[in-house]
Write an enzyme that holds these catalytic residues in place. Structure first.
Site, PDB file in Angstrom:
ATOM      1  N   GLU A   1       1.603  -6.783   4.077  1.00 44.24           N
ATOM      2  CA  GLU A   1       3.018  -6.572   3.731  1.00 44.24           C
ATOM      3  C   GLU A   1       3.770  -5.957   4.903  1.00 44.24           C
ATOM      4  O   GLU A   1       3.378  -4.907   5.431  1.00 44.24           O
ATOM      5  CB  GLU A   1       3.122  -5.680   2.481  1.00 44.24           C
ATOM      6  CG  GLU A   1       4.582  -5.436   2.093  1.00 44.24           C
ATOM      7  CD  GLU A   1       4.786  -4.925   0.667  1.00 44.24           C
ATOM      8  OE1 GLU A   1       3.811  -4.811  -0.092  1.00 44.24           O
ATOM      9  OE2 GLU A   1       5.952  -4.620   0.328  1.00 44.24           O
TER      10      GLU A   1
ATOM     11  N   ASP B   1       2.508  -4.050  -9.546  1.00 44.66           N
ATOM     12  CA  ASP B   1       3.118  -2.807 -10.036  1.00 44.66           C
ATOM     13  C   ASP B   1       4.604  -2.765  -9.675  1.00 44.66           C
ATOM     14  O   ASP B   1       5.321  -1.845 -10.059  1.00 44.66           O
ATOM     15  CB  ASP B   1       2.362  -1.562  -9.539  1.00 44.66           C
ATOM     16  CG  ASP B   1       2.340  -1.429  -8.042  1.00 44.66           C
ATOM     17  OD1 ASP B   1       2.912  -2.285  -7.345  1.00 44.66           O
ATOM     18  OD2 ASP B   1       1.750  -0.437  -7.541  1.00 44.66           O
TER      19      ASP B   1
ATOM     20  N   GLU C   1      -4.104  -1.113  -3.053  1.00 42.67           N
ATOM     21  CA  GLU C   1      -3.419  -0.841  -1.783  1.00 42.67           C
ATOM     22  C   GLU C   1      -4.285   0.070  -0.921  1.00 42.67           C
ATOM     23  O   GLU C   1      -5.021   0.928  -1.433  1.00 42.67           O
ATOM     24  CB  GLU C   1      -2.071  -0.152  -2.056  1.00 42.67           C
ATOM     25  CG  GLU C   1      -1.060  -1.090  -2.668  1.00 42.67           C
ATOM     26  CD  GLU C   1       0.319  -0.445  -2.836  1.00 42.67           C
ATOM     27  OE1 GLU C   1       0.573   0.635  -2.266  1.00 42.67           O
ATOM     28  OE2 GLU C   1       1.129  -1.048  -3.560  1.00 42.67           O
TER      29      GLU C   1
HETATM   30  O1  KIV Z   1       3.440  -5.195  -6.749  1.00 47.91           O
HETATM   31  C1  KIV Z   1       3.698  -6.215  -6.079  1.00 47.91           C
HETATM   32  O2  KIV Z   1       4.536  -7.039  -6.419  1.00 47.91           O
HETATM   33  C2  KIV Z   1       2.954  -6.408  -4.838  1.00 47.91           C
HETATM   34  C3  KIV Z   1       3.390  -7.542  -3.949  1.00 47.91           C
HETATM   35  C4  KIV Z   1       4.561  -7.115  -3.169  1.00 47.91           C
HETATM   36  C5  KIV Z   1       2.294  -8.020  -3.097  1.00 47.91           C
HETATM   37  O3  KIV Z   1       2.065  -5.673  -4.541  1.00 47.91           O
END
Ligand code: KIV
Length: 280
Positions: free
Chosen positions: A183, A45, A116
């Site tokens: 992260e 996203d 997430e």
């Molecule tokens: O949306 C994204 O690019 C992510 C990465 C940072 C893992 O979730």
């Protein structure tokens, strides 16, 4: 590189070799990333920030994510394709999470979805896993809720919050996730997490001890200039190269140097003459 990777192939890479993962949002980049032999392509996203010019990842919804994911899936022959569930797809109503996860698999040809961490994460993940859809977890800094949780900062820097991360990772493994993104987590906390679970950890700003690494491809290529997190390694400055090429094109057009006969089509003299004779 034409053999498609499966979930179990990724899980089996733990303790064998590092896992590579990058983001992609369109056909041409997904094609190149796949050709390079990257293991996992995440349709993140982060498309909100690096492609659509939006401030927050919460500003993209299912329509945008499916549109980009379909383009990526068309290009990929080898890598595992993971669709990033946007905020609206599961955090507003967890009842919608299964329906939306299914859309990623059935409409956009994904192999898995990523969620997430949020307060009802285990509930939503369990519901999706129960439907047979592989889920990648994501803990530490979770951009969709970062504003509510104290901003875009490293997580797990004190013993209490680090213990919470370790607990979350174990819970996600127990509930059936096949891997977890870490992260912005201190490297030695990422090491403890990596060593305490049997599924792979994929780090972004989480140091060398993770089972794999992910970066936003636009950061790696120097295609996103608005901000550059400490954990990014830029391998090329494509912005500079592209700007130079566009300026050359502009100058060539202004100076009559493009197109040349090499880029033009011709007509036979006698045909041209007929037109001229008709005095149109
Ligand atoms: O949306 C994204 O690019 C992510 C990465 C940072 C893992 O979730």
């Amino acid at each position: 590189m034409n053999t498609k990777l499966k979930i179990e192939d990724i899980v089996n890479l733990k303790n064998k070799r590092k896992i590579t993962m990058l983001t992609a949002y369109d056909y041409p980049l997904a094609y190149l990333i796949d050709k390079a032999g990257i293991d996992i392509i995440l349709v993140g996203d982060s498309v909100a920030n690096v492609v659509l010019g939006l401030e927050s990842t919460t500003q993209v919804g299912m329509n945008e994510m499916l549109h980009h994911t379909k383009a990526v899936s068309r290009a990929v022959k080898h890598a595992l394709v993971v669709g990033d569930m946007p905020y609206e797809a599961y955090q507003i109503s967890i009842d919608d999470s299964v329906k939306n996860a299914k859309r990623f698999i059935q409409e956009a040809n994904c192999d898995a979805v990523k969620l997430e961490w949020f307060d009802k994460c285990l509930e939503a993940t369990a519901m999706i896993v129960k439907e047979g859809i592989p889920v990648m977890g994501h803990i530490g800094l979770t951009p969709q809720t970062a504003d509510k949780l104290g901003g875009f900062k490293v997580r797990g820097k004190d013993a209490e919050s680090a213990k919470t991360l370790i607990k979350q990772a174990k819970e996600l493994e127990r509930i059936g996730c096949f891997s977890i993104v870490l992260e912005c987590v201190p490297d030695r906390i990422a090491k403890i997490i990596t060593e305490s679970i049997n599924i792979p950890t994929i780090g972004i700003g989480a140091g060398i001890f993770c089972d794999g690494q992910v970066l936003v491809t636009h950061d790696l290529l120097g295609l996103f200039e608005r901000f550059k997190p400490k954990f990014v390694k830029q391998y090329i400055n494509l912005s500079e190269l592209i700007l130079g090429a566009i300026q050359n094109y502009k100058n060539d057009v202004l100076e009559g140097k493009f197109p040349t006969s090499l880029h033009s089509f011709t007509i036979k003299e006698e045909e041209l003459k007929k037109i001229k004779e008709e005095n149109l």
